[in-house]
Design an enzyme around this catalytic site. Structure first.
Site, short mmCIF file in Angstrom:
data_model
loop_
_atom_site.label_atom_id
_atom_site.label_comp_id
_atom_site.label_asym_id
_atom_site.label_seq_id
_atom_site.Cartn_x
_atom_site.Cartn_y
_atom_site.Cartn_z
N ARG A 241 14.06 17.41 8.22
CA ARG A 241 15.13 16.41 8.08
C ARG A 241 15.01 15.28 9.12
O ARG A 241 15.99 14.64 9.48
CB ARG A 241 16.52 17.05 8.16
N LYS B 282 10.50 0.56 7.02
CA LYS B 282 10.30 0.90 5.60
C LYS B 282 9.16 1.90 5.50
O LYS B 282 8.07 1.66 6.04
CB LYS B 282 9.94 -0.35 4.80
N GLU C 251 0.98 -12.10 5.16
CA GLU C 251 2.33 -11.82 5.66
C GLU C 251 2.73 -12.86 6.71
O GLU C 251 3.90 -13.22 6.82
CB GLU C 251 2.42 -10.39 6.23
N LYS D 59 10.32 -11.34 11.92
CA LYS D 59 10.65 -10.17 11.09
C LYS D 59 11.77 -9.36 11.73
O LYS D 59 12.71 -8.93 11.05
CB LYS D 59 9.41 -9.29 10.88
N GLU E 196 18.29 -3.85 3.76
CA GLU E 196 17.94 -4.77 2.67
C GLU E 196 19.03 -4.92 1.62
O GLU E 196 18.79 -4.83 0.40
CB GLU E 196 16.62 -4.31 2.01
N ARG F 73 17.29 -9.47 4.15
CA ARG F 73 15.95 -8.87 4.28
C ARG F 73 15.13 -9.06 3.01
O ARG F 73 13.90 -9.02 3.05
CB ARG F 73 16.08 -7.38 4.65
N ASN G 229 10.57 -10.27 0.88
CA ASN G 229 9.86 -9.88 -0.35
C ASN G 229 9.30 -11.09 -1.10
O ASN G 229 8.84 -10.96 -2.24
CB ASN G 229 10.79 -9.11 -1.29
N HIS H 250 6.37 -10.83 -3.46
CA HIS H 250 6.08 -9.41 -3.63
C HIS H 250 6.35 -8.88 -5.04
O HIS H 250 5.74 -7.91 -5.45
CB HIS H 250 6.85 -8.57 -2.61
N HIS I 78 3.29 -7.06 -6.29
CA HIS I 78 3.24 -5.64 -6.64
C HIS I 78 2.76 -5.45 -8.08
O HIS I 78 2.04 -4.51 -8.39
CB HIS I 78 4.61 -4.98 -6.45
N HIS J 124 -3.16 -5.70 -1.21
CA HIS J 124 -1.75 -6.09 -1.10
C HIS J 124 -1.61 -7.55 -0.66
O HIS J 124 -0.87 -8.33 -1.25
CB HIS J 124 -1.04 -5.16 -0.11
N1 GLY Z 1 7.73 -5.84 4.29
C1 GLY Z 1 9.05 -6.29 4.00
C2 GLY Z 1 10.10 -5.57 4.77
O1 GLY Z 1 9.81 -4.81 5.69
O2 GLY Z 1 11.25 -5.74 4.45
#
Ligand code: GLY
Length: 355
Positions: free
Chosen positions: A119, A141, A183, A222, A232, A236, A240, A243, A247, A259
């Site tokens: 956990r 993330k 990025e 960031k 998010e 946040r 993206n 993305h 993706h 990516h």
């Molecule tokens: N890579 C995008 C984020 O961490 O929100």
């Protein structure tokens, strides 16, 4: 150099050349003894595990290591469960910790394993790629891919620290280095016009000249966004940018397109489409493409809008029949726009159309 990430449980990102050889010296003071479980891929294992092991053992830690096969196709639930069983077989406890050593895939999988094993146990991110350093190692993330799409199972689970040695980028091939450039382009484009403008024509060796300051500038952008919206729910989502299409490109090409390359193409598609749809006053796609001056790119590949659309709608960014897309307002400022999911097909068509 140190950058503080002010999420609910704040932590430091430490960036210094050469620190891979003495990484234990940079641990938060409360991580003292016990087992360090190094989770990495087979490429990075050969390159950097011995140095990391030596530093940890010299500092008195018991070290165990697990290497999975490199590549996005191995970021699976199967591999995740192998990691969890490895931790259990080695009797790793809550007072032990994980070292996520490598690029974004190692960070995502090791972070996810840390978040669910017993956990939740502590982990430290040690990014060895440009992309992981400027993006994925920071912000908590973690995820694995499912058959239906990328990063569909995961957690927001912050590390105890991020320890980055940019010297490790020297062993990256140009495509993998360029993944990081994507990025960086994204950060400049969504939030820092001055950063974005200095990227055009920049070569790999120019990036490396002031790499510590450069990573730190990106991490501040960031980190600021993540601190404002850790989970998010809003702002946040700006991270993206490119993305949703990116993706979909990764999925349609079975990850043959990396990516960063996919996100680069995604940012171009969305910028061009946003202009053609009248969402913004300028088409910024040429400026984005110019930032890839010294790097391999995929801008001339012919993607099929219908296939990308099918792939994108099984992506996690779908919410009912509405989805959020990120579009430019100007260089240095993007906004979140809610659209009908079906509008995405037209957007991809417009973004892929050669003028
Ligand atoms: N890579 C995008 C984020 O961490 O929100």
């Amino acid at each position: 150099m140190k950058v503080r990430i002010n999420v609910r449980k704040p932590y430091d990102v430490i960036i210094e050349t050469g620190i891979i050889n003495e990484i234990a010296a940079y641990f938060p003071t409360y991580i003292r003894g016990g087992t360090a479980a190094v989770i990495t891929d087979d490429n990075v294992f050969a390159l950097y595990e011995p140095a990391v092991r030596k530093s940890l053992e010299n500092a008195g830690f018991n070290v165990i290591s697990y290497a999975f096969k490199n590549g996005e196709n191995h970021k699976t639930t199967d591999e995740l469960f192998k990691i969890l069983n490895f931790l259990a077989d080695n009797k790793v406890t809550r007072s032990d910790f994980i070292i996520a050593l490598g690029g974004g895939i190692a960070g995502d999988m090791a972070g996810f394993a840390a978040g669910i094993y017993l956990r939740g146990i502590r982990y430290i991110q040690v990014p060895t790629t440009f992309l992981a350093a400027v993006d994925s190692s920071v912000g908590g993330k973690t995820a694995v891919n499912l058959g239906a799409g990328k990063n569909l199972a995961g957690l927001f689970y912050q590390p105890e620290a991020v320890i980055c040695d940019p010297e490790t980028f020297r062993t990256l091939d140009d495509v993998t280095f360029a993944d990081g450039v994507s990025e960086v382009v994204k950060h400049g484009f969504i939030a820092d016009e001055e950063l974005f403008r200095c990227l055009s024509g920049k070569t790999r060796s120019e990036y490396m000249k002031n790499i510590v300051e450069f990573i730190s500038r990106n991490i501040k952008i960031k980190g600021g966004i993540v601190a404002a919206d850790e989970f998010e729910k809003g702002k946040r989502q700006l991270l993206n940018f490119g993305h949703t299409a990116g993706h979909a490109i990764e999925k349609c090409t079975n990850h043959a397109v990396s990516h960063g390359q996919a996100v680069a193409a995604g940012m171009i598609i969305m910028s061009r489409a946003a202009y053609k749809k009248g969402f913004c006053d300028c088409d910024f796609s040429q400026e984005i493409a110019a930032a890839y001056f010294d790097f391999p790119n995929v801008f001339n590949m012919n993607f099929c809008a219908e296939k990308l659309y099918e792939a994108a709608l099984s992506d996690k960014k779908r919410s009912g029949v509405k989805i959020n897309i990120i579009i430019p307002e100007r260089i240095g400022k993007c906004v979140i726009k809610e659209i009908e999911a079906i509008e995405l097909l037209e957007i991809f068509k417009l973004g892929l159309e050669k003028d």
